[in-house]
Design an enzyme around this catalytic site. Structure first.
Site, short mmCIF file in Angstrom:
data_model
loop_
_atom_site.label_atom_id
_atom_site.label_comp_id
_atom_site.label_asym_id
_atom_site.label_seq_id
_atom_site.Cartn_x
_atom_site.Cartn_y
_atom_site.Cartn_z
CG HIS A 1 -11.87 -44.84 15.61
ND1 HIS A 1 -12.94 -45.09 16.07
CD2 HIS A 1 -13.11 -44.38 14.10
CE1 HIS A 1 -13.57 -42.78 15.93
NE2 HIS A 1 -14.09 -43.44 14.75
CG ASP B 1 -13.74 -51.13 17.49
OD1 ASP B 1 -15.27 -51.23 15.66
OD2 ASP B 1 -13.48 -49.67 17.06
CD GLN C 1 -15.37 -48.99 9.20
OE1 GLN C 1 -15.89 -49.44 7.97
NE2 GLN C 1 -15.57 -47.66 9.43
CE LYS D 1 -18.41 -46.75 12.14
NZ LYS D 1 -17.96 -45.65 11.33
CB CYS E 1 -12.12 -40.87 14.35
SG CYS E 1 -12.77 -39.73 14.33
N1 7TS Z 1 -14.45 -48.46 16.00
C1 7TS Z 1 -14.20 -48.14 13.87
C2 7TS Z 1 -13.14 -48.87 14.06
C3 7TS Z 1 -14.50 -46.86 13.20
O1 7TS Z 1 -13.84 -46.87 12.28
C4 7TS Z 1 -15.39 -45.62 13.92
C5 7TS Z 1 -16.18 -45.08 13.18
C6 7TS Z 1 -16.02 -46.89 15.22
C7 7TS Z 1 -14.97 -46.78 16.35
C8 7TS Z 1 -16.81 -45.64 16.23
O2 7TS Z 1 -18.25 -45.76 15.76
P1 7TS Z 1 -19.45 -45.01 15.89
O3 7TS Z 1 -20.39 -45.63 15.27
O4 7TS Z 1 -19.70 -44.72 17.78
O5 7TS Z 1 -19.00 -43.27 15.36
N2 7TS Z 1 -15.77 -44.69 11.95
C9 7TS Z 1 -16.37 -43.71 11.20
C10 7TS Z 1 -14.83 -43.18 10.17
O6 7TS Z 1 -13.85 -44.15 9.40
N3 7TS Z 1 -15.27 -42.14 9.12
O7 7TS Z 1 -16.12 -41.78 9.70
C11 7TS Z 1 -16.55 -42.57 11.67
#
Ligand code: 7TS
Length: 417
Positions: free
Chosen positions: A134, A211, A214, A237, A375
């Site tokens: 990401h 990371d 997910q 999430k 992203c």
């Molecule tokens: N890493 C992964 C693997 C992600 O899927 C996401 C967000 C992030 C980092 C960033 O997370 P945040 O909570 O700091 O924004 N992924 C997604 C997505 O797949 N659709 O919207 C956000």
């Protein structure tokens, strides 16, 4: 499928259908159709237990933490710090000092890149990531590489969406300082062999970050078993509130790192000549934190523990298998991400229909998916597509919702040819 597997599938289906009432939003309609929320990788819905915990805090405990001697402040501090213990248990971390509350995965990775990176990276050093990261696990490293003269190296992935482990071995070298990898890809659904990869990196003295954004909603995580130095995830999430996330870091590393932000709560003593930093984890929690969000995250962890991540994983595997089989029945759909080990993500493109048009038509049917680059632009480039349509599942999803998705695809085909 044999009779035993069918029975276990229907038992799981019943068990998890009964959980839907815990999520008020799942009862709503969109464009006059029942909502089929299949955008869980973007953010998950919140159970009443989380909504109530946040409301209770604001209704009866709201105050600042770590400073008041009055009852409300003491209660709020206790609730906030209890959530830290819950996260420590959830991640199987050794010590509560290793749990830093941040805004989310993005901030967690930026914290490590800025604080650890600016001290340990220099010209000629390398940071290693994979193609399926990401942007949150790419751009913070690019920023610190630019400042320090270090270089970002990238592990390729194969056509199925698995990392190329031979290339990984070759890329690990005496210049590699840090290895950062996603545990579950948001764009492909690939579950990476992170424990094995982390072990190979650590054997060479390389610092490692995982990371877990997910991963945590779908599987048990044990940071000590993974062996990583840092682990990041987002509360939203994982059925918790937005604006709260976690950075786990091994105490030895966090202790040696400089603060990321300065301000209240992160200091022991301030004078104009010199300030002394607070102990872990407070050194990294400058300013009034997201108290309500942290308490809500604690409630989410409790809620998830009450179901059990092994059971959640088993049901989601059924959902993904069913959706994948339905996708294979169609001649007009190409799956992006066909790794052997996947979690909860069905990413695809359809002949002659742009993913955005698909997303719009599905929305009219009450089906919420995400379309775009997720992203993860390098993933799109790797597969030669500008965007994909992505359905992503949580344990409250049903076979009927997947049927609604595929009925929506038929409709799109009729409308757009
Ligand atoms: N890493 C992964 C693997 C992600 O899927 C996401 C967000 C992030 C980092 C960033 O997370 P945040 O909570 O700091 O924004 N992924 C997604 C997505 O797949 N659709 O919207 C956000």
């Amino acid at each position: 499928m044999n009779a035993g597997a069918l029975v276990s599938r229907s038992t799981l289906a019943q068990e998890f259908a009964a959980r839907r009432v815990d999520f008020p939003i799942l009862a709503r309609e969109v464009h006059g159709k029942p909502l089929a929320y299949l955008d869980n990788a973007a953010t998950a819905q919140k159970p009443r237990a989380v909504i109530d915990a946040v409301r209770r805090y604001y209704e009866s405990q709201n105050s600042n933490i770590h400073r008041g001697v009055h009852t409300l402040s003491e209660e709020a501090t206790t609730a906030y710090e209890r959530a830290r213990d819950q996260v420590r248990d959830f991640l199987h971390a050794a010590d509560r000092r290793e749990i830093v509350f941040v805004r989310g995965t993005t901030e967690a990775i930026n914290l490590v890149a800025q604080s650890w990176g600016s001290e340990h990276l220099g010209p000629g050093d390398e940071v290693l990531v994979s193609t399926m990261e990401h942007h949150a696990n790419i751009v913070p490293w690019q920023l610190v590489c630019e400042r320090t003269g270090a270089r970002l190296r990238v592990i390729p992935i194969d056509d199925d969406g698995d990392v190329d482990l031979e290339a990984f071995e070759r890329l690990l070298c005496e210049r590699t300082r840090l290895f950062a990898i996603v545990q579950v890809s948001n764009a492909l659904g690939t579950v990476n062999p992170v424990a094995e990869m982390v072990a190979r990196a650590r054997a060479r003295g390389i610092v490692t970050l995982v990371d877990g954004a997910q991963a945590v909603p779908h599987m048990q995580v044990d940071v000590r078993a993974l062996g990583c130095d840092f682990y990041a995830f987002s509360g939203h999430k994982l059925f918790g509130p937005t604006g709260i996330g976690v950075l786990y870091g091994r105490a030895e590393l966090l202790d040696a790192m400089p603060p990321y932000q300065g301000g209240g709560d992160m200091i022991r003593m301030v004078s104009f000549e010199k300030s002394l930093w607070n102990d872990l984890p407070y050194k990294f929690e400058a300013g009034t934190p997201n108290i309500a969000g942290t308490i809500g995250l604690g409630a989410a962890l409790e809620y998830v523990a009450g179901i059990g991540l092994d059971s959640i994983g088993a049901w989601e595997a059924e959902l993904l298998e069913y959706a994948t089989a339905r996708a294979h029945e169609r001649g007009d759909l190409r799956l992006i991400g066909t790794a052997r080990h996947k979690a909860s993500v069905l990413s695809f493109v359809m002949d002659r229909i742009h993913p955005h048009d698909l997303g719009t038509i599905l929305d009219r049917e009450g089906v919420a998916i995400r379309t775009g680059h997720h992203c993860a632009m390098p993933v799109m480039e790797r597969y030669g597509v500008p965007a994909t349509a992505r359905a992503s599942f949580a344990f409250y999803n049903t076979f009927a919702e997947i049927d609604a998705l595929f009925a929506g695809l038929d409709k799109a085909r009729q409308l757009l040819g």
